[in-house]
Design a protein around this motif. Sequence first.
Motif, PDB file in Angstrom:
ATOM      1  N   ASP A  95      46.934 -16.314   7.833  1.00  0.00           N
ATOM      2  CA  ASP A  95      47.103 -17.564   8.564  1.00  0.00           C
ATOM      3  C   ASP A  95      48.241 -17.405   9.574  1.00  0.00           C
ATOM      4  O   ASP A  95      49.364 -17.045   9.207  1.00  0.00           O
ATOM      5  N   VAL A  96      47.952 -17.653  10.841  1.00  0.00           N
ATOM      6  CA  VAL A  96      48.943 -17.436  11.905  1.00  0.00           C
ATOM      7  C   VAL A  96      50.106 -18.416  11.781  1.00  0.00           C
ATOM      8  O   VAL A  96      51.254 -18.040  12.028  1.00  0.00           O
ATOM      9  N   ALA A  97      49.857 -19.649  11.370  1.00  0.00           N
ATOM     10  CA  ALA A  97      50.956 -20.610  11.191  1.00  0.00           C
ATOM     11  C   ALA A  97      51.925 -20.113  10.123  1.00  0.00           C
ATOM     12  O   ALA A  97      53.149 -20.236  10.273  1.00  0.00           O
ATOM     13  N   GLN A 100      53.906 -17.293  11.658  1.00  0.00           N
ATOM     14  CA  GLN A 100      54.902 -17.857  12.573  1.00  0.00           C
ATOM     15  C   GLN A 100      56.109 -18.377  11.798  1.00  0.00           C
ATOM     16  O   GLN A 100      57.256 -18.099  12.162  1.00  0.00           O
ATOM     17  N   ASP A 107      56.433 -21.200  19.302  1.00  0.00           N
ATOM     18  CA  ASP A 107      55.016 -21.418  19.602  1.00  0.00           C
ATOM     19  C   ASP A 107      54.532 -20.448  20.672  1.00  0.00           C
ATOM     20  O   ASP A 107      53.414 -19.931  20.581  1.00  0.00           O
ATOM     21  N   ALA A 110      54.013 -17.022  19.092  1.00  0.00           N
ATOM     22  CA  ALA A 110      52.866 -16.976  18.181  1.00  0.00           C
ATOM     23  C   ALA A 110      51.535 -17.120  18.906  1.00  0.00           C
ATOM     24  O   ALA A 110      50.492 -16.720  18.375  1.00  0.00           O
ATOM     25  N   ALA A 111      51.560 -17.654  20.117  1.00  0.00           N
ATOM     26  CA  ALA A 111      50.309 -17.941  20.844  1.00  0.00           C
ATOM     27  C   ALA A 111      49.363 -16.739  20.924  1.00  0.00           C
ATOM     28  O   ALA A 111      48.172 -16.884  20.624  1.00  0.00           O
ATOM     29  N   LEU A 113      49.013 -14.297  18.978  1.00  0.00           N
ATOM     30  CA  LEU A 113      48.535 -13.933  17.643  1.00  0.00           C
ATOM     31  C   LEU A 113      47.410 -14.846  17.182  1.00  0.00           C
ATOM     32  O   LEU A 113      46.611 -14.478  16.332  1.00  0.00           O
ATOM     33  N   ARG A 114      47.319 -16.029  17.761  1.00  0.00           N
ATOM     34  CA  ARG A 114      46.292 -16.990  17.373  1.00  0.00           C
ATOM     35  C   ARG A 114      44.882 -16.523  17.752  1.00  0.00           C
ATOM     36  O   ARG A 114      43.899 -17.051  17.258  1.00  0.00           O
ATOM     37  N   GLU A 117      42.164 -15.927  15.071  1.00  0.00           N
ATOM     38  CA  GLU A 117      41.336 -17.009  14.558  1.00  0.00           C
ATOM     39  C   GLU A 117      39.997 -17.079  15.296  1.00  0.00           C
ATOM     40  O   GLU A 117      38.938 -17.181  14.672  1.00  0.00           O
TER      41      GLU A 117
END
Length: 126
Positions: A95-97, A100, A107, A110-111, A113-114, A117
Amino acid sequence: MKIVTRDSAGSVTETLERLKELIAAKGLKLFTVIEHDAAAADVGLSMRPTKVVVFGNPVTGTPLMIACPLLALDLPMRILIWQDASGGTRISHGDVADLQERHGLTDDQAAPLRGVEALAAAASGA
């Protein structure tokens, strides 16, 4: 580590091929595919099809690891494609969240890496 898992249409092999095509189409680097089931067979053990795809983008990942060296424990990204006990194909990733939060990424950091999903969703055939 929190894990996101979804059903995938088709076999593990079909899902793996879809994912490899998506990785190439997005210009990402495919580092390797770890075939746990093949390694098990090499030592006389049997397991359901289980593949880990290791991929990333050094252009975006490297600056993140420079800013946060411990992120190298989680990069490059990995997606697991596996067959469950009922014969269904599943696709899983971290889970990326959660990633992070663990590494204190902004944010903006992490963008990129999203993308894992969207890749997993597309590879699942959903």
